[in-house]
Write an enzyme that holds these catalytic residues in place. Structure first.
Site, PDB file in Angstrom:
ATOM      1  N   THR A  96       1.194  -1.076  -0.066  1.00 26.24           N
ATOM      2  CA  THR A  96      -0.129  -0.229   0.028  1.00 26.24           C
ATOM      3  C   THR A  96       0.843   0.908  -0.578  1.00 26.24           C
ATOM      4  O   THR A  96       1.483   1.654   0.946  1.00 26.24           O
ATOM      5  CB  THR A  96      -1.004   0.142   1.712  1.00 26.24           C
ATOM      6  OG1 THR A  96      -1.648  -1.269   1.565  1.00 26.24           O
ATOM      7  CG2 THR A  96      -2.026   0.815   1.030  1.00 26.24           C
ATOM      8  N   LYS A 171      -7.620   1.432  -3.256  1.00 32.63           N
ATOM      9  CA  LYS A 171      -6.918   1.066  -1.332  1.00 32.63           C
ATOM     10  C   LYS A 171      -7.123   2.508  -0.896  1.00 32.63           C
ATOM     11  O   LYS A 171      -7.714   2.171   0.351  1.00 32.63           O
ATOM     12  CB  LYS A 171      -5.782   0.466  -1.642  1.00 32.63           C
ATOM     13  CG  LYS A 171      -5.296   0.300  -0.752  1.00 32.63           C
ATOM     14  CD  LYS A 171      -5.444  -1.112   0.373  1.00 32.63           C
ATOM     15  CE  LYS A 171      -4.488  -1.156   1.724  1.00 32.63           C
ATOM     16  NZ  LYS A 171      -5.258  -2.642   2.110  1.00 32.63           N
ATOM     17  N   LYS A 239       1.252   4.912   7.889  1.00 29.78           N
ATOM     18  CA  LYS A 239       1.195   5.155   7.154  1.00 29.78           C
ATOM     19  C   LYS A 239       0.515   5.363   6.329  1.00 29.78           C
ATOM     20  O   LYS A 239       0.886   6.671   5.185  1.00 29.78           O
ATOM     21  CB  LYS A 239       2.469   3.817   7.034  1.00 29.78           C
ATOM     22  CG  LYS A 239       3.151   4.132   5.348  1.00 29.78           C
ATOM     23  CD  LYS A 239       2.572   3.456   4.432  1.00 29.78           C
ATOM     24  CE  LYS A 239       2.327   1.625   4.709  1.00 29.78           C
ATOM     25  NZ  LYS A 239       1.710   1.438   3.630  1.00 29.78           N
TER      26      LYS A 239
HETATM   27  P1  NAP Z   1       5.870  -6.780   6.885  1.00 28.20           P
HETATM   28  O1  NAP Z   1       4.411  -7.737   7.411  1.00 28.20           O
HETATM   29  O2  NAP Z   1       6.041  -5.178   7.804  1.00 28.20           O
HETATM   30  O3  NAP Z   1       6.808  -7.089   6.498  1.00 28.20           O
HETATM   31  C1  NAP Z   1       7.118  -6.292   4.941  1.00 28.20           C
HETATM   32  C2  NAP Z   1       7.436  -7.196   4.821  1.00 28.20           C
HETATM   33  O4  NAP Z   1       8.187  -6.748   3.240  1.00 28.20           O
HETATM   34  C3  NAP Z   1       9.375  -7.700   5.873  1.00 28.20           C
HETATM   35  O5  NAP Z   1       9.421  -9.265   5.073  1.00 28.20           O
HETATM   36  C4  NAP Z   1      10.080  -6.780   5.259  1.00 28.20           C
HETATM   37  O6  NAP Z   1      11.730  -7.091   5.115  1.00 28.20           O
HETATM   38  C5  NAP Z   1      10.211  -6.806   3.391  1.00 28.20           C
HETATM   39  N1  NAP Z   1      10.757  -5.716   3.462  1.00 28.20           N
HETATM   40  C6  NAP Z   1      10.561  -4.083   3.949  1.00 28.20           C
HETATM   41  N2  NAP Z   1      10.998  -3.465   2.932  1.00 28.20           N
HETATM   42  C7  NAP Z   1      11.911  -4.243   2.006  1.00 28.20           C
HETATM   43  C8  NAP Z   1      12.786  -4.017   0.278  1.00 28.20           C
HETATM   44  N3  NAP Z   1      13.286  -2.573   0.655  1.00 28.20           N
HETATM   45  N4  NAP Z   1      13.629  -4.923   0.070  1.00 28.20           N
HETATM   46  C9  NAP Z   1      13.131  -6.347   0.578  1.00 28.20           C
HETATM   47  N5  NAP Z   1      12.271  -6.519   0.824  1.00 28.20           N
HETATM   48  C10 NAP Z   1      11.323  -5.377   1.979  1.00 28.20           C
HETATM   49  O7  NAP Z   1       3.954  -5.703   6.373  1.00 28.20           O
HETATM   50  P2  NAP Z   1       2.637  -6.556   6.128  1.00 28.20           P
HETATM   51  O8  NAP Z   1       1.598  -6.467   7.221  1.00 28.20           O
HETATM   52  O9  NAP Z   1       2.950  -7.843   5.152  1.00 28.20           O
HETATM   53  O10 NAP Z   1       2.485  -5.808   4.535  1.00 28.20           O
HETATM   54  C11 NAP Z   1       2.699  -4.956   3.879  1.00 28.20           C
HETATM   55  C12 NAP Z   1       2.550  -4.281   2.360  1.00 28.20           C
HETATM   56  O11 NAP Z   1       1.082  -4.692   2.434  1.00 28.20           O
HETATM   57  C13 NAP Z   1       2.180  -2.723   3.857  1.00 28.20           C
HETATM   58  O12 NAP Z   1       3.048  -1.760   2.373  1.00 28.20           O
HETATM   59  C14 NAP Z   1       0.878  -3.161   4.003  1.00 28.20           C
HETATM   60  O13 NAP Z   1       0.074  -1.573   4.326  1.00 28.20           O
HETATM   61  C15 NAP Z   1       0.078  -4.063   2.710  1.00 28.20           C
HETATM   62  N6  NAP Z   1      -0.869  -4.959   3.536  1.00 28.20           N
HETATM   63  C16 NAP Z   1      -0.946  -4.874   4.780  1.00 28.20           C
HETATM   64  C17 NAP Z   1      -1.922  -5.599   5.197  1.00 28.20           C
HETATM   65  C18 NAP Z   1      -1.816  -6.644   6.394  1.00 28.20           C
HETATM   66  O14 NAP Z   1      -3.476  -7.610   6.731  1.00 28.20           O
HETATM   67  N7  NAP Z   1      -1.228  -7.126   7.404  1.00 28.20           N
HETATM   68  C19 NAP Z   1      -3.083  -6.271   4.715  1.00 28.20           C
HETATM   69  C20 NAP Z   1      -3.012  -5.507   3.533  1.00 28.20           C
HETATM   70  C21 NAP Z   1      -2.124  -4.633   2.972  1.00 28.20           C
HETATM   71  P3  NAP Z   1      12.420  -7.580   6.609  1.00 28.20           P
HETATM   72  O15 NAP Z   1      12.025  -8.558   7.159  1.00 28.20           O
HETATM   73  O16 NAP Z   1      13.559  -7.291   6.476  1.00 28.20           O
HETATM   74  O17 NAP Z   1      11.364  -6.246   7.667  1.00 28.20           O
END
Ligand code: NAP
Length: 289
Positions: A96, A171, A239
């Site tokens: 997102t 979104k 964010k």
């Molecule tokens: P998360 O658990 O914090 O996971 C993010 C992942 O991306 C982590 O494994 C992180 O690595 C990796 N990452 C971040 N920056 C990176 C980079 N520059 N290069 C390679 N890998 C990178 O977050 P999430 O909940 O999965 O959410 C991910 C995205 O989807 C966000 O934008 C969020 O807003 C969106 N989203 C989330 C949800 C939800 O319910 N959780 C629902 C819809 C959308 P590290 O292991 O190093 O931290």
């Protein structure tokens, strides 16, 4: 694209199960993650490659899905992929971020002879695990048609919303609803708790009527037990809401829910709760006297 060789970057709460669906669909070739240990663990478990660099990953794949944290991550990852991608490579971004970021990333990929789709998702970690996400796509319809089989591995619905950025704008609308529903459910359940109502009776009663919704169903019981791990980190919703605030300001619509939520989540982050699930908002709603 008959030969879809897919890479997945970002193996967090969402990306890990999404990549798992791709593997089960027989399409996943390689994964990467900021902290390499996670990618290596996934690769060991699932029998795919975890190349040391994105450059290497880009040479192995012709579709690369991302689910990373924020705008700067999407731009950095896309820049690196664009520098080494084969002509025709498509990046599909499920993170997102802002629509401006999506347009910048599309320009990078198009300059490299490929394409970029903004394809944010909704449905939570549960939707990612069940393969039932609602995917809102911006970008070229023809490109979406080519990579649709990839998205089908974890989609309940795939909607083409318009040109680059239209997925992220959709979104943003979704996140206003998510934030408002969280405000209502957390405030209501804090009141129910303070009035001494039995949660085992209260929750099914509310869920059976007009107040029933995904958030109450999935998070009602856990928030009343003060369990806030897993799910959607509140720092990520904060964010998202900063992006949404700018959009609402640009078109002049009311932003009272956005502002209230930004203030509440900023306070929770300042208190060290940023990694908790958004239902931790109930902390702000509980009686202080
Ligand atoms: P998360 O658990 O914090 O996971 C993010 C992942 O991306 C982590 O494994 C992180 O690595 C990796 N990452 C971040 N920056 C990176 C980079 N520059 N290069 C390679 N890998 C990178 O977050 P999430 O909940 O999965 O959410 C991910 C995205 O989807 C966000 O934008 C969020 O807003 C969106 N989203 C989330 C949800 C939800 O319910 N959780 C629902 C819809 C959308 P590290 O292991 O190093 O931290």
């Amino acid at each position: 694209m008959s030969d879809l060789r897919v890479g997945f970057v970002g193996l967090g709460a969402m990306g890990w199960p999404m990549a798992g669906h791709l593997k089960r669909a027989g399409r996943l070739v390689a994964v990467a993650n900021r902290s390499a240990a996670k990618a290596q663990e996934f690769a060991r478990e699932q029998g795919v490659a975890a190349p040391a660099t994105l450059t290497e990953l880009a040479t192995m794949c012709n579709v690369i899905a991302l689910c990373v944290s924020a705008d700067a991550d999407v731009l950095a990852v896309t820049r690196e992929i664009a520098a080494s991608a084969k002509v025709g490579t498509v990046v599909v971004d499920h993170s997102t971020v802002s629509s401006a970021t999506a347009q910048q990333a599309q320009a990078m990929m198009q300059a490299a002879g490929g394409d970029f789709l903004d394809a944010p998702v909704s449905g939570g970690v549960e939707g990612a695990k069940n393969g039932k996400l609602s995917i809102m796509v911006g970008g070229n319809a023809d490109t979406l048609a080519r990579v649709r089989p990839v998205l089908e591995a974890y989609a309940a619905r795939i909607s083409h919303m318009g040109p680059s950025g239209a997925g992220q704008n959709t979104k943003a609308v979704n996140q206003v609803l998510v934030a408002g529903i969280a405000q209502g459910v957390c405030e209501g359940l804090a009141l129910g708790e303070a009035l001494g109502l039995d949660p085992d009776v209260l929750l099914p009663t509310l869920l059976s009527g007009a107040a029933g919704c995904w958030f109450l169903d999935k998070r009602g019981a856990t928030m009343l037990r003060s369990e806030f791990s897993g799910g959607f980190k509140l720092s990520l919703l904060h964010k998202d809401l900063k992006i949404v605030r700018e959009l609402a300001q640009s078109v002049g619509t009311d932003s009272s829910i956005i502002e209230k939520s930004l203030a509440d989540y900023a306070e929770l982050m300042a208190q060290g709760h940023g990694d908790e699930e958004i239902s931790a908002l109930i902390r702000r709603k509980r009686a202080t006297r």
